[in-house]
Write an enzyme that holds these catalytic residues in place. Structure first.
Site, PDB file in Angstrom:
ATOM      1  N   ASP A 132       4.032  -4.541   3.831  1.00  0.00           N
ATOM      2  CA  ASP A 132       5.463  -4.821   3.863  1.00  0.00           C
ATOM      3  C   ASP A 132       5.733  -6.247   4.335  1.00  0.00           C
ATOM      4  OD1 ASP A 132       4.670  -4.384   6.479  1.00  0.00           O
ATOM      5  OD2 ASP A 132       6.119  -2.802   6.904  1.00  0.00           O
ATOM      6  N   HIS A 165       0.837  -1.202   0.000  1.00  0.00           N
ATOM      7  CA  HIS A 165       0.000   0.000   0.000  1.00  0.00           C
ATOM      8  C   HIS A 165       0.871   1.252   0.000  1.00  0.00           C
ATOM      9  CE1 HIS A 165       1.079   0.665   4.191  1.00  0.00           C
ATOM     10  NE2 HIS A 165       0.810  -0.601   4.418  1.00  0.00           N
TER      11      HIS A 165
END
Length: 484
Positions: free
Chosen positions: A385, A103
């Site tokens: 992540d 994102h």
């Protein structure tokens, strides 16, 4: 001197006053270095030139610069990005693209106790920087998304951020712009150049999946808005993935959890040995007026990175201010931790088991398309992540940086036009070709004149070689076999 001698000989070959003047001027320019005479390497670069055409962020010098690394992590939209996506010999045909993204820029997940939250506006305002030429149209289009098919709880999530003071973890305008840019870049390559999708594309040609966070859904929509030939809500079918590692129905893996726990112990051991880090935590705890343990638990680097990325002053109290030195020490430790993580291999073992379900799904889809199937030729996974990082590790791309905001990992499938039954893959991370950094294709690079990897090598890696280090032959066995 050799250059001057050559020029001197040229002087004697000329006759006439005007010719003499021209050659003497040439000698003068060479002597005062107005005309460069440095030898040019085979790659066409001047060895003394400090100008870098396209810095390779995966091969920077090993010296840790926490401020530089933080800027890379922020990924603030600035100049147009150049990438290596879509590059292949002219007789190759692109038949599929699978994209895994993190994102975009977000508000912190944690707040530093007893400090004012960073004053970041999450309303989308096209006139405010950073912006994008299609941001205003994006906002209008996202307001009309009732026709979209959203899986499960995704239907209750907003399609774009809209709070004047960001909520915790909310996507910012910077994050939206990052993925509008990603989509635009990929469209120019895959749609305009390689015609991956026709103008009358159908929903069956896409596979879209996101976790249940608004920041991942909104990031996916931003990328798709500028990527697709024509963004049509009726053709958007977004699937919900409950797991951040996208393990779907194959999440039962005790040994994966075991290696993750071992990795967390390693992280703790490294932290307690860092006396400088502990001094910084003690000093920061005094500034904000809380116990040191409570400050550490609030994961202050997450919040400080938001201040840094948005160019907002670090928080202050009556006892003082958190400053750049605090930030640099904590960020440097984070970078040292990432480096040791690659060396100790515990994370690598975790990554192999954590990412096998996702990589297996990727391989199966690529095989179907190689066999002639025309569905799901473009795939988008919108993730975090903690999704991208283990995938990079499992693939053996050890030099890759920790995923920045709006990072993208791309798998391209190509068909050899001269031998249509042969298919090859390219893997790209943030636009850099990392195909031959992978563990399964680094040796192939030495023996092949083609700038890509045979699909079979990727298949063998996922179906067989990933389990060899566990002395196993299957994912289930590797997940349930106790470590020796």
């Amino acid at each position: 001197m050799a250059t001057c001698a050559a020029a001197s000989q040229a002087v004697w070959s000329y006759k006439g006053k005007q010719q003499w003047k021209s050659v003497l001027l040439l000698i003068f320019l060479i002597l005062v270095h107005l005309i460069p005479v440095n030898p040019v390497r085979e790659d066409g670069l001047n060895p003394k030139s400090r100008k870098r055409i396209m810095p390779d962020l995966l091969t920077e010098p090993p010296v840790i610069d926490p401020v530089y690394e933080a800027h890379v992590y922020c990924n603030i939209p600035s100049i147009a990005e150049r990438s290596m996506e879509g590059h292949a010999p002219h007789y190759f045909k692109l038949v599929s693209v699978q994209v895994l993204i993190r994102h975009g820029d977000r508000y912190p997940l944690y707040a530093i106790p007893k400090t004012k939250r960073p004053d970041i506006d999450c309303m989308l305002v096209p006139s405010r920087k950073p912006s994008h030429p299609q941001l205003e149209a994006f906002i209008k289009h996202m307001s009309k998304g009732s026709a979209a098919q959203m899986d499960g709880s995704l239907s209750s999530l907003p399609h774009f951020p809209s709070h004047s003071l960001c909520e915790m973890g909310e996507l910012t305008q910077t994050g939206v712009v990052q993925h509008l840019r990603n989509g635009q870049l990929l469209r120019e390559i895959y749609i305009n150049k390689h015609k991956l999708l026709p103008g009358d594309w159908t929903a069956k040609q896409l596979y879209l999946e996101t976790t249940g966070k608004s920041r991942t859904l909104q990031s996916a929509l931003a990328l798709l808005y500028t990527f697709l030939p024509d963004f049509d809500w009726k053709k958007i079918n977004m699937r919900h993935q409950w797991s951040t590692i996208f393990c779907s129905a194959s999440c039962d893996c005790p040994m994966r959890n075991h290696y993750l726990e071992e990795e967390q112990r390693r992280q703790y051991s490294l932290r307690v040995k860092n006396n400088n880090l502990e001094k910084i935590y003690v000093d920061m705890a005094k500034i904000v007026g809380i116990p040191t343990r409570q400050l550490r638990a609030s994961n202050p680097i997450d919040s400080l990175l938001c201040y840094f990325c948005h160019n907002v002053s670090f928080p202050c109290t009556k006892a003082g201010c958190i400053g750049m030195e605090h930030f640099k020490v904590i960020k440097r430790h984070q970078l040292e931790d990432e480096r040791e993580r690659q060396q100790k291999k515990l994370y690598f073992l975790y990554a192999l088991l954590a990412t096998h379900p996702l990589l297996n799904q990727t391989v199966n889809r690529l095989q179907r398309i190689a066999e002639g199937k025309k569905e799901e030729v473009f795939v988008l996974y919108s993730a975090h992540d903690v999704t991208l990082s283990p995938v990079l590790s499992a693939l053996g791309i050890t030099e890759a940086r920790f995923p920045r905001f709006a990072a993208r990992l791309v798998f391209e499938l190509w068909q050899d036009g001269k031998r249509p039954k042969e298919h090859f893959i390219r893997i790209l991370y943030n636009g850099a070709d990392v195909t031959f950094q992978t563990s399964f294709c680094k040796d192939h690079y030495k023996r092949s004149n083609k700038p890509m990897c045979p699909l079979e090598k990727f298949v063998d890696f996922v179906k067989r070689d990933m389990f060899l280090i566990f002395n196993s032959t299957s994912y289930y066995d590797a997940c349930h076999r106790r470590a020796l």
